[in-house]
Design a protein around this motif. Sequence first.
Motif, PDB file in Angstrom:
ATOM      1  N   LYS A 181       0.753  -1.258   0.064  1.00 57.26           N
ATOM      2  CA  LYS A 181      -0.102  -0.107   0.110  1.00 57.26           C
ATOM      3  C   LYS A 181       0.928   1.229   0.009  1.00 57.26           C
ATOM      4  CE  LYS A 181      -0.152   2.096   3.596  1.00 57.26           C
ATOM      5  NZ  LYS A 181      -0.671   3.086   4.879  1.00 57.26           N
ATOM      6  N   HIS A 217      -1.474  -4.700   5.651  1.00 58.52           N
ATOM      7  CA  HIS A 217      -0.617  -5.341   6.845  1.00 58.52           C
ATOM      8  C   HIS A 217      -1.255  -5.731   7.829  1.00 58.52           C
ATOM      9  CE1 HIS A 217       0.187  -1.511   8.665  1.00 58.52           C
ATOM     10  NE2 HIS A 217       0.495  -2.244   9.680  1.00 58.52           N
ATOM     11  N   TYR A 218      -2.684  -4.914   8.015  1.00 58.09           N
ATOM     12  CA  TYR A 218      -3.616  -5.118   9.152  1.00 58.09           C
ATOM     13  C   TYR A 218      -4.261  -6.715   9.009  1.00 58.09           C
ATOM     14  CZ  TYR A 218      -3.397  -0.993  11.901  1.00 58.09           C
ATOM     15  OH  TYR A 218      -2.777  -0.017  13.010  1.00 58.09           O
ATOM     16  N   LYS A 253      -2.342  -9.277  10.801  1.00 55.63           N
ATOM     17  CA  LYS A 253      -1.969  -9.308  12.239  1.00 55.63           C
ATOM     18  C   LYS A 253      -3.164 -10.638  12.810  1.00 55.63           C
ATOM     19  CE  LYS A 253      -1.569  -4.173  12.714  1.00 55.63           C
ATOM     20  NZ  LYS A 253      -0.064  -3.896  13.321  1.00 55.63           N
ATOM     21  N   GLU A 255      -2.549   6.014  17.592  1.00 56.02           N
ATOM     22  CA  GLU A 255      -0.965   5.870  17.607  1.00 56.02           C
ATOM     23  C   GLU A 255      -0.598   7.148  18.390  1.00 56.02           C
ATOM     24  OE1 GLU A 255       0.831   4.419  13.864  1.00 56.02           O
ATOM     25  OE2 GLU A 255      -0.497   5.955  13.023  1.00 56.02           O
ATOM     26  N   GLU A 298       7.111  10.435  11.982  1.00 50.29           N
ATOM     27  CA  GLU A 298       8.437   9.655  11.739  1.00 50.29           C
ATOM     28  C   GLU A 298       9.208  10.016  10.533  1.00 50.29           C
ATOM     29  OE1 GLU A 298       5.851   6.247  12.284  1.00 50.29           O
ATOM     30  OE2 GLU A 298       7.374   5.686  13.680  1.00 50.29           O
ATOM     31  N   ARG A 347       8.423  10.875   7.646  1.00 52.38           N
ATOM     32  CA  ARG A 347       7.790  10.486   6.449  1.00 52.38           C
ATOM     33  C   ARG A 347       6.883  11.733   5.925  1.00 52.38           C
ATOM     34  NH1 ARG A 347       4.410   5.777   6.238  1.00 52.38           N
ATOM     35  NH2 ARG A 347       3.385   6.614   7.876  1.00 52.38           N
ATOM     36  N   TYR A 371       5.717  11.811   2.287  1.00 54.21           N
ATOM     37  CA  TYR A 371       4.481  11.193   1.890  1.00 54.21           C
ATOM     38  C   TYR A 371       3.213  11.768   2.702  1.00 54.21           C
ATOM     39  CZ  TYR A 371       1.443   7.282   2.967  1.00 54.21           C
ATOM     40  OH  TYR A 371       0.250   6.566   3.421  1.00 54.21           O
ATOM     41  N   ASP A 382      -4.172   7.615   4.499  1.00 50.02           N
ATOM     42  CA  ASP A 382      -3.062   6.835   5.128  1.00 50.02           C
ATOM     43  C   ASP A 382      -3.551   5.786   6.036  1.00 50.02           C
ATOM     44  OD1 ASP A 382      -0.195   6.216   5.734  1.00 50.02           O
ATOM     45  OD2 ASP A 382      -0.742   6.858   7.791  1.00 50.02           O
ATOM     46  N   MET A 383      -4.656   5.795   6.594  1.00 45.70           N
ATOM     47  CA  MET A 383      -5.026   4.803   7.734  1.00 45.70           C
ATOM     48  C   MET A 383      -6.800   4.407   7.488  1.00 45.70           C
ATOM     49  SD  MET A 383      -2.594   4.062   9.649  1.00 45.70           S
ATOM     50  CE  MET A 383      -3.416   3.397  11.379  1.00 45.70           C
ATOM     51  N   HIS A 405      -6.811   0.485   6.533  1.00 42.16           N
ATOM     52  CA  HIS A 405      -6.871  -0.209   7.655  1.00 42.16           C
ATOM     53  C   HIS A 405      -8.142  -0.388   8.171  1.00 42.16           C
ATOM     54  CE1 HIS A 405      -2.631  -0.639   6.786  1.00 42.16           C
ATOM     55  NE2 HIS A 405      -2.259   0.720   7.298  1.00 42.16           N
ATOM     56  N   LYS A 424      -2.759  10.231  14.872  1.00 40.78           N
ATOM     57  CA  LYS A 424      -1.266  10.424  15.330  1.00 40.78           C
ATOM     58  C   LYS A 424      -1.158  11.111  16.425  1.00 40.78           C
ATOM     59  CE  LYS A 424       0.617   8.729  11.131  1.00 40.78           C
ATOM     60  NZ  LYS A 424       1.251   7.279  11.437  1.00 40.78           N
ATOM     61  N   ARG A 470      -1.051   4.321  22.273  1.00 40.70           N
ATOM     62  CA  ARG A 470      -1.196   2.935  21.211  1.00 40.70           C
ATOM     63  C   ARG A 470      -2.252   2.049  21.502  1.00 40.70           C
ATOM     64  NH1 ARG A 470       1.347   0.367  16.676  1.00 40.70           N
ATOM     65  NH2 ARG A 470       1.725  -1.994  17.187  1.00 40.70           N
ATOM     66  N   GLN A 485      -4.375  -4.129  19.543  1.00 41.19           N
ATOM     67  CA  GLN A 485      -2.993  -3.753  19.860  1.00 41.19           C
ATOM     68  C   GLN A 485      -3.007  -2.991  20.922  1.00 41.19           C
ATOM     69  OE1 GLN A 485      -0.570  -3.380  15.568  1.00 41.19           O
ATOM     70  NE2 GLN A 485      -1.965  -1.682  15.949  1.00 41.19           N
TER      71      GLN A 485
HETATM   72  C1  BG6 Z   1       0.897   2.334   7.983  1.00 44.29           C
HETATM   73  C2  BG6 Z   1       0.650   3.761   7.896  1.00 44.29           C
HETATM   74  O1  BG6 Z   1       0.112   1.754   7.046  1.00 44.29           O
HETATM   75  O2  BG6 Z   1       0.411   1.949   9.139  1.00 44.29           O
HETATM   76  C3  BG6 Z   1       1.758   4.518   9.124  1.00 44.29           C
HETATM   77  O3  BG6 Z   1       1.289   4.272   6.819  1.00 44.29           O
HETATM   78  C4  BG6 Z   1       1.150   3.807  10.418  1.00 44.29           C
HETATM   79  O4  BG6 Z   1       1.423   6.026   9.054  1.00 44.29           O
HETATM   80  C5  BG6 Z   1       1.100   2.102  10.275  1.00 44.29           C
HETATM   81  O5  BG6 Z   1       1.856   4.325  11.478  1.00 44.29           O
HETATM   82  C6  BG6 Z   1       0.375   1.649  11.560  1.00 44.29           C
HETATM   83  O6  BG6 Z   1       0.617   0.303  11.585  1.00 44.29           O
HETATM   84  P1  BG6 Z   1       0.907  -0.516  12.994  1.00 44.29           P
HETATM   85  O7  BG6 Z   1       1.111  -1.819  12.296  1.00 44.29           O
HETATM   86  O8  BG6 Z   1       1.818   0.120  13.717  1.00 44.29           O
HETATM   87  O9  BG6 Z   1      -0.569  -0.249  13.616  1.00 44.29           O
END
Ligand code: BG6
Length: 487
Positions: A145, A175-176, A179, A213, A218, A220, A223, A232-233, A237, A335, A340, A374
């Motif tokens: 992504k 990637h979610y 998990k 979060e 960070e 970035r 982007y 982004d989220m 996700h 953010k 978290r 998480q």
């Molecule tokens: C990413 C975002 O897809 O997911 C980031 O680009 C974000 O901004 C991250 O910090 C969060 O992933 P995780 O696995 O840490 O919850």
Amino acid sequence: PATHASLLTIFGATGDLAQRMLLPSLYSLQAERLLPEGMRILGTARSELDREGFAQLVADSIQQRIPAHERSEEALRGLLERLDYLPASADDDASMAALAARVQALRAGDVLYHMSTAPKFYGPACQALAAHGAAGPGTRVMLEKPIGKDLASAIAINDAVARAFDEERVYRVDHYLGKEGVQNLIALRFGNALFEPLWNARHVEQVQITVAETVGVEGRGDYYDDAGALRDMLQNHLLQLLCLVAMEPPARFDPTAVRNEKIKVLRSLRAIDASNVATESVAGQYTAGAIDGAAVPGYVEELGRPSRTETFVALRAHVDNWRWSGVPFYLRTGKRLPARSTEIYLQFRKVPYSIFGGAAAADMRPNGLLIKLQPEERIELDLMSKTPGLDRHGLRLSQVALDLDFHQEFSSARRRIAYERLYLDAIEGNGTLFVRRDETEAAWQWVDAIAAGWRDAGMLPRPYPAGTWGPGAAISLVDRLGHGWRE
Ligand code: BG6
């Protein structure tokens, strides 16, 4: 049908994602003997490394990322033996020809490509592989992504990739979905008979999905400032989590059945656009504040220039179908929030009638189911119980929690990187936990309307101090219906 990959080729193999997530995940798969025997791993990137240089980078990243007690010389050696490296760049055809030739030389069966580069290279890289005969049958491609930054750019990328790989051979990463906690949500819903009868508008009052979060952007910023929290989220996700909560039971746990159900949810989302953004959404941007007692700068200070990008978004979404009609789905992510925390919370309807008068009536709270993803993986069921002991005014009630902590329950379970699951599935040719083209595009379409709505309505992100739960308006968004974010 796909068979397991004989070669994994990673584009962007020296990049940040590779070093932090991909290479350590491959190490873990190696250590657990889950990589196919003889499967080779070919790294590629612009960096002019040789095989030894790449092997050193892989060893370093494992040294940094895998705790010492989980490292073994044997597993490391096993992984290093699989490696090869060739510099290449999608915009340099000669290098792509050489790469394609190396792929053909190394493969002994199926090939899995993984694009872990800037998305603008996906199309050109895939087409170059096709042009040089390395994208035919028995090959598949994983795409990181974000797929674009709106519907139009997503279509352009998907079209360009589709010219080289048909859809069954494209694995889009969220990637979610890799998990453990997210797969556990699927297990909870469809491995138990208990919840399904309650999993609908008759019994559920509201659903909340929070991905909070503490980190800022960070480094970035370039982007992120173009994307913001919505793209982004939320587009990926949070909407994927929403799909898994709201979807109908799929007939099978397989790619077609699961994704057919998810796309129906996305297509049932009620539009949020210029007509209702002001009441249904809140955008925020953090200002200077403190996280865990440590002072942190605001977003524009971190970025070094003025910006109207949102670092927080909260929405009230509706899934307009029979199951969920009238149930608000509150989504929020941001953010620099105080903790978290990723969680899904279903609040059930109140008891239809209370037999308790007096003080106990005031004690009553609705039942709730918390699925915590998480930082820890936990399921909690909130119930009412009698408060122990005597009270002059009669019975008193308290809310109590049935609590299932996965790391206590399965004490042998190690915390995994989501990419371990995703790589294993892609290597085996199982696309269930990857995102199909129609899902990505439906999600962009819905999110684009929100972004356009903000623009047309002249809505700017509201400031919130770092270390708070977003702008106050995010609270009133939920309060208006007599709900409240779960504390
Ligand atoms: C990413 C975002 O897809 O997911 C980031 O680009 C974000 O901004 C991250 O910090 C969060 O992933 P995780 O696995 O840490 O919850």
